[in-house]
Design a protein around this motif. Structure first.
Motif, mmCIF file in Angstrom:
data_model
loop_
_atom_site.group_PDB
_atom_site.id
_atom_site.type_symbol
_atom_site.label_atom_id
_atom_site.label_comp_id
_atom_site.label_asym_id
_atom_site.label_seq_id
_atom_site.Cartn_x
_atom_site.Cartn_y
_atom_site.Cartn_z
ATOM 1 N N ILE A 1 1.126 -1.432 0.011
ATOM 2 C CA ILE A 1 -0.360 -0.160 0.140
ATOM 3 C C ILE A 1 0.902 1.351 -0.328
ATOM 4 N N GLN A 2 2.119 1.519 0.765
ATOM 5 C CA GLN A 2 2.569 2.303 0.877
ATOM 6 C C GLN A 2 3.711 2.519 0.811
ATOM 7 N N ALA A 3 5.201 3.250 0.821
ATOM 8 C CA ALA A 3 6.259 3.141 0.493
ATOM 9 C C ALA A 3 6.686 5.200 0.395
ATOM 10 N N ALA A 4 7.480 4.284 1.285
ATOM 11 C CA ALA A 4 8.354 6.403 1.992
ATOM 12 C C ALA A 4 7.224 7.504 1.595
ATOM 13 N N GLY A 5 6.070 6.987 2.379
ATOM 14 C CA GLY A 5 5.552 7.855 3.273
ATOM 15 C C GLY A 5 4.145 7.883 2.314
ATOM 16 N N SER A 6 4.496 7.352 0.878
ATOM 17 C CA SER A 6 3.243 7.223 -0.293
ATOM 18 C C SER A 6 3.134 6.423 -0.588
ATOM 19 N N TYR A 7 1.441 6.378 -1.386
ATOM 20 C CA TYR A 7 0.993 5.969 -1.664
ATOM 21 C C TYR A 7 1.236 4.671 -2.941
ATOM 22 N N THR A 8 1.860 3.572 -3.270
ATOM 23 C CA THR A 8 2.502 3.076 -4.584
ATOM 24 C C THR A 8 1.496 2.945 -5.602
ATOM 25 N N ASN A 9 2.752 3.220 -6.393
ATOM 26 C CA ASN A 9 1.787 2.981 -8.120
ATOM 27 C C ASN A 9 0.822 1.905 -8.172
ATOM 28 N N ASP A 10 0.691 1.092 -7.646
ATOM 29 C CA ASP A 10 -0.289 -0.328 -7.921
ATOM 30 C C ASP A 10 -1.599 -0.176 -6.738
ATOM 31 N N PHE A 11 -1.266 0.698 -5.888
ATOM 32 C CA PHE A 11 -2.829 0.705 -4.939
ATOM 33 C C PHE A 11 -3.250 2.037 -5.775
ATOM 34 N N ILE A 12 -2.544 3.026 -6.444
ATOM 35 C CA ILE A 12 -3.275 4.277 -6.621
ATOM 36 C C ILE A 12 -3.873 3.772 -8.353
ATOM 37 N N SER A 13 -3.166 2.563 -9.382
ATOM 38 C CA SER A 13 -3.743 2.005 -9.878
ATOM 39 C C SER A 13 -4.789 1.224 -9.691
ATOM 40 N N LEU A 14 -5.201 0.645 -8.722
ATOM 41 C CA LEU A 14 -6.168 -0.181 -7.965
ATOM 42 C C LEU A 14 -7.787 1.048 -7.170
ATOM 43 N N THR A 15 -7.372 1.757 -7.081
ATOM 44 C CA THR A 15 -7.723 2.755 -6.498
ATOM 45 C C THR A 15 -8.039 4.137 -7.771
ATOM 46 N N ARG A 16 -7.650 4.000 -8.199
ATOM 47 C CA ARG A 16 -8.043 5.700 -8.802
ATOM 48 C C ARG A 16 -9.020 5.810 -9.290
ATOM 49 N N ASP A 17 -9.842 4.759 -9.387
ATOM 50 C CA ASP A 17 -11.336 5.303 -10.156
ATOM 51 C C ASP A 17 -12.112 5.522 -9.273
ATOM 52 N N PHE A 18 -12.155 5.661 -7.703
ATOM 53 C CA PHE A 18 -12.676 5.445 -6.680
ATOM 54 C C PHE A 18 -12.112 6.800 -5.572
ATOM 55 N N TYR A 19 -11.370 6.912 -4.996
ATOM 56 C CA TYR A 19 -10.817 8.079 -4.546
ATOM 57 C C TYR A 19 -10.872 9.142 -5.044
ATOM 58 N N LEU A 20 -10.852 10.655 -4.145
ATOM 59 C CA LEU A 20 -10.801 11.395 -4.642
ATOM 60 C C LEU A 20 -9.680 12.859 -5.294
ATOM 61 N N LYS A 21 -8.279 11.930 -4.474
ATOM 62 C CA LYS A 21 -7.320 12.395 -4.704
ATOM 63 C C LYS A 21 -6.022 11.656 -5.158
ATOM 64 N N MET A 22 -7.111 10.238 -5.472
ATOM 65 C CA MET A 22 -5.992 9.743 -6.818
ATOM 66 C C MET A 22 -5.740 9.872 -7.976
#
Length: 234
Positions: free
Chosen positions: A213-234
């Motif tokens: 889910i997270q790396a270096a204090g930020s969301y990983t690209n894999d997590f963003i790719s999976l959830t970007r259609d839903f979370y407002l700030k992705m």
């Protein structure tokens, strides 16, 4: 009602439901698969989050969303009516173990209770949503076996230990894991959640992957790719 939890295409009002919107639910709703025109069963819909996510992702599916708690189904009904997909979501106040309708489904989705022991939440709705007293994993597997069409799949999320126990028991019911997603909070932490797709078909090579889910204090690209259609700030 309160402003709720806003996603890109819908809002979830979850005040008073047993479980609020969670990363678990979003992960499952974004990861689960369905055919283009499947009939989907959402067991323990709560606020209706999973039903709404499936409706957004699959424009022709029809979803039947059940919950044992009347307050939850009232909330899920409200959230459905405020969305663009109310005509494809049917919300029922129903105990899945007592549901007399013989319908079977191509796709089942469930974010099930997982506490099998220990002190229960003081709030009765939260206890129902989190504790297996009202839906043991044995009972859930029986329901899946009964309600799943021969070529269908059931998608679940559980903490790692409970997931391993359920997967071991699933074979006793003739259910087999076809897809598995191991979720780690960070790369140096152990797997905390497992997402599973169960089928009536025996395994022919398990599709197992890992999501950090997270790396270096930020969301990983894999997590963003999976959830970007839903979370407002992705």
């Amino acid at each position: 009602m309160s402003k709720g939890f806003r996603f890109k295409q819908f809002t979830v009002e979850d005040k008073g439901c047993g479980m609020p919107v969670s990363t678990d639910g979003v992960l499952l709703g974004a990861w689960a698969e369905a055919g283009e025109s499947d009939e989907v069963l959402d067991i323990g819909t709560g606020s209706g989050l999973l039903a709404l996510m499936m409706a957004q992702r699959f424009p022709a599916v029809k979803i039947t969303a059940l919950d044992i708690d009347e307050h939850a189904t009232n909330t899920a009904q409200f959230n459905s009516e405020q969305s663009a997909w109310a005509d494809r979501i049917t919300v029922l106040h129903q105990d899945i173990t007592e549901w007399e309708n013989p319908l079977q489904f191509n796709t089942i989705i469930c974010n099930p209770p997982y506490f099998t022991s220990g002190e229960q939440a003081g709030d009765s709705r939260r206890a129902t949503a989190r504790h297996t007293d009202t839906l043991s994993h044995d009972t859930l597997l029986k329901v899946i076996k009964t309600r799943l069409l021969p070529n269908g799949q059931a998608h679940l999320i559980l903490p790692s230990v409970e997931a391993d126990a359920l997967l071991a028991k699933a074979k006793e019911y003739g259910l087999y894991c076809q897809r598995l997603l191991n979720v780690q909070p960070t790369a140096n932490k152990p797997v905390s959640r497992k997402l599973m797709s169960l089928s009536n078909q025996e395994e022919h090579g398990l599709d197992a992957k890992t999501l950090v889910i997270q790396a270096a204090g930020s969301y990983t690209n894999d997590f963003i790719s999976l959830t970007r259609d839903f979370y407002l700030k992705m």
